[in-house]
Scaffold this motif. Structure first.
Motif, short mmCIF file in Angstrom:
data_model
loop_
_atom_site.label_atom_id
_atom_site.label_comp_id
_atom_site.label_asym_id
_atom_site.label_seq_id
_atom_site.Cartn_x
_atom_site.Cartn_y
_atom_site.Cartn_z
N ALA A 154 40.50 43.64 28.28
CA ALA A 154 41.78 43.10 28.76
C ALA A 154 41.80 43.16 30.28
N TYR A 155 42.49 42.18 30.89
CA TYR A 155 42.69 42.20 32.33
C TYR A 155 43.94 43.02 32.63
N VAL A 156 43.75 44.10 33.37
CA VAL A 156 44.85 45.01 33.68
C VAL A 156 45.25 44.80 35.14
N THR A 157 46.54 44.53 35.33
CA THR A 157 47.10 44.39 36.68
C THR A 157 47.86 45.66 37.03
N VAL A 158 47.51 46.26 38.15
CA VAL A 158 48.18 47.46 38.65
C VAL A 158 49.09 47.04 39.81
N ASP A 159 50.40 47.08 39.58
CA ASP A 159 51.37 46.74 40.62
C ASP A 159 51.71 48.00 41.40
N ILE A 160 51.35 48.03 42.67
CA ILE A 160 51.62 49.18 43.53
C ILE A 160 52.69 48.79 44.55
N ILE A 183 47.96 47.12 23.62
CA ILE A 183 46.91 47.56 24.53
C ILE A 183 47.54 48.41 25.63
N VAL A 184 47.08 49.65 25.75
CA VAL A 184 47.63 50.59 26.74
C VAL A 184 46.53 50.91 27.76
N PRO A 185 46.67 50.45 29.00
CA PRO A 185 45.66 50.76 30.02
C PRO A 185 45.64 52.26 30.34
N GLN A 186 44.44 52.79 30.53
CA GLN A 186 44.28 54.20 30.90
C GLN A 186 43.90 54.28 32.38
N ILE A 187 44.82 54.81 33.19
CA ILE A 187 44.60 54.93 34.62
C ILE A 187 44.60 56.40 35.00
N THR A 188 43.64 56.82 35.80
CA THR A 188 43.61 58.18 36.30
C THR A 188 43.90 58.18 37.80
N GLY A 189 44.26 59.34 38.30
CA GLY A 189 44.56 59.44 39.72
C GLY A 189 45.93 58.88 40.04
N SER A 190 46.21 58.67 41.29
CA SER A 190 47.52 58.18 41.74
C SER A 190 47.34 57.37 43.01
N PRO A 191 48.32 56.52 43.32
CA PRO A 191 48.24 55.75 44.56
C PRO A 191 48.53 56.64 45.77
N LYS A 192 48.56 56.05 46.93
CA LYS A 192 48.85 56.81 48.14
C LYS A 192 50.25 57.41 48.07
N PRO A 193 50.49 58.51 48.81
CA PRO A 193 51.84 59.10 48.82
C PRO A 193 52.89 58.08 49.22
#
Length: 324
Positions: free
Chosen positions: A212-218, A138-148
């Motif tokens: 799926a539960y996707v966790t985004v570690d920033i 399972i490959v999460p698809q994320i668009t955009g980006s976090p803060k600089p």
């Protein structure tokens, strides 16, 4: 004799009425009729290791039945009688991709005692395949980006999904299945979100999970270096001719060290880097050392090429030996 005559002639109209009623009852209860019934559904039960296209799960046939007039009339509707067959695993049928199912009277059931005169078709040819299962990442698809100044990494739970279905279709799938896209929207904190899986475009496939539960570690970003193996391309190879055959280095792979933002470096692939040797300046036979150059597919990114190992290749142009 007089007794019989008196019996027949006495209350003759009442007797005629009774006889008529008896004849009508006989014709309805005991006279046998034949009738065609179209679109009789046949349910095909099969072993779990066999895959049958859903369109064949409930096929239909044409029956000619025989029974009393009342029975036949009550069976005039196709749903008053149904068929059922059992399709077992057969190696030859799996190999050829087609199973033959023979229909007989005992395959059809009804609450009426009727006889089936004919079945059309008597043999069903059903496309089948072996049913298999396979795990896809399972490959999460994320668009955009976090803060600089921030980077992110992704984790999916579960990390894999089991796909089941016909062997040919399952084997044709890629190694991965993606989620629906989700924008970061300039986030700066770690978060989790349930994302639906993008199911392959086929109703013949079944997924063990639909999301799926996707966790985004920033976290704070930093620069890293990375070595990537890249194949060298040669420009102006038209120098290779009968007069001056060119010998190119083999193998022709080099290691490119890149440096930049952790996020961008980790997303970089060998397809994003082009390493080439420009042979346009070579005009004479002999051994020539040609420096290697590298370009990035996204020159505006923070990633830079630090070094190429080896930094040059040796190209040999041979003098053509003419026949004496």
């Amino acid at each position: 004799m007089n007794f019989i005559v008196n019996f027949l002639t006495k209350d003759i109209w009442r007797k005629l009425i009774a006889l008529t009623i008896a004849c009508v009852l006989y014709l309805n209860l005991y006279e046998y009729k034949e009738r065609d019934i179209h679109d009789v559904k046949v349910e095909i039960n099969h072993d779990p290791d066999i895959f049958i296209d859903p369109s064949y799960q409930n096929t239909s046939v044409h029956l000619k039945i025989k029974g009393t007039k009342r029975q036949v009339e009550e069976l005039a509707l196709a749903d008053a009688i149904s068929g059922r067959v059992k399709l077992e695993y057969n190696a030859d049928a799996i190999r050829t991709g087609k199973a033959r199912v023979y229909l007989r009277q005992h395959n059809f059931s009804s609450d009426k005692k009727i006889k089936i005169v004919s079945i059309k078709p008597e043999v069903l040819e059903i496309p089948i395949q072996r049913k298999i299962s396979r795990e896809l990442n399972i490959v999460p698809q994320i668009t955009g980006s976090p803060k600089p100044g921030k980077v992110f990494s992704l984790r999916a739970h579960p990390a894999k999904v089991t796909v089941s279905g016909p062997e040919q279709l399952v084997n044709s799938l890629p190694q991965e299945i993606s989620t629906e896209p989700f924008p970061l929207d300039n986030d700066d904190k770690t978060f989790s979100k349930e994302l639906k899986l993008v199911k392959p475009n086929s109703d013949k496939l079944q997924l063990s999970v639909s999301a799926a539960y996707v966790t985004v570690d920033i976290r704070d970003s930093y620069d890293i270096t990375r070595d990537i193996s890249v194949t060298v391309k040669y420009l102006h190879t038209a120098l290779q001719s009968d007069d001056h055959p060119v010998k190119l280095p083999v193998p022709n792979k080099v290691s490119v060290k890149v440096k930049g933002n952790q996020n961008e470096v980790n997303l970089l692939t060998r397809n994003d880097i082009t390493v080439f040797a420009d042979l346009s300046g070579i005009t004479a036979p002999g051994d020539h050392t040609v420096p290697l150059q590298a370009t990035l597919a996204k020159p505006g990114s923070s990633v830079q090429v630090v070094s190429i190992t080896p930094a040059a290749v040796r190209v040999t142009i041979r003098e053509h030996k003419k026949d004496k």
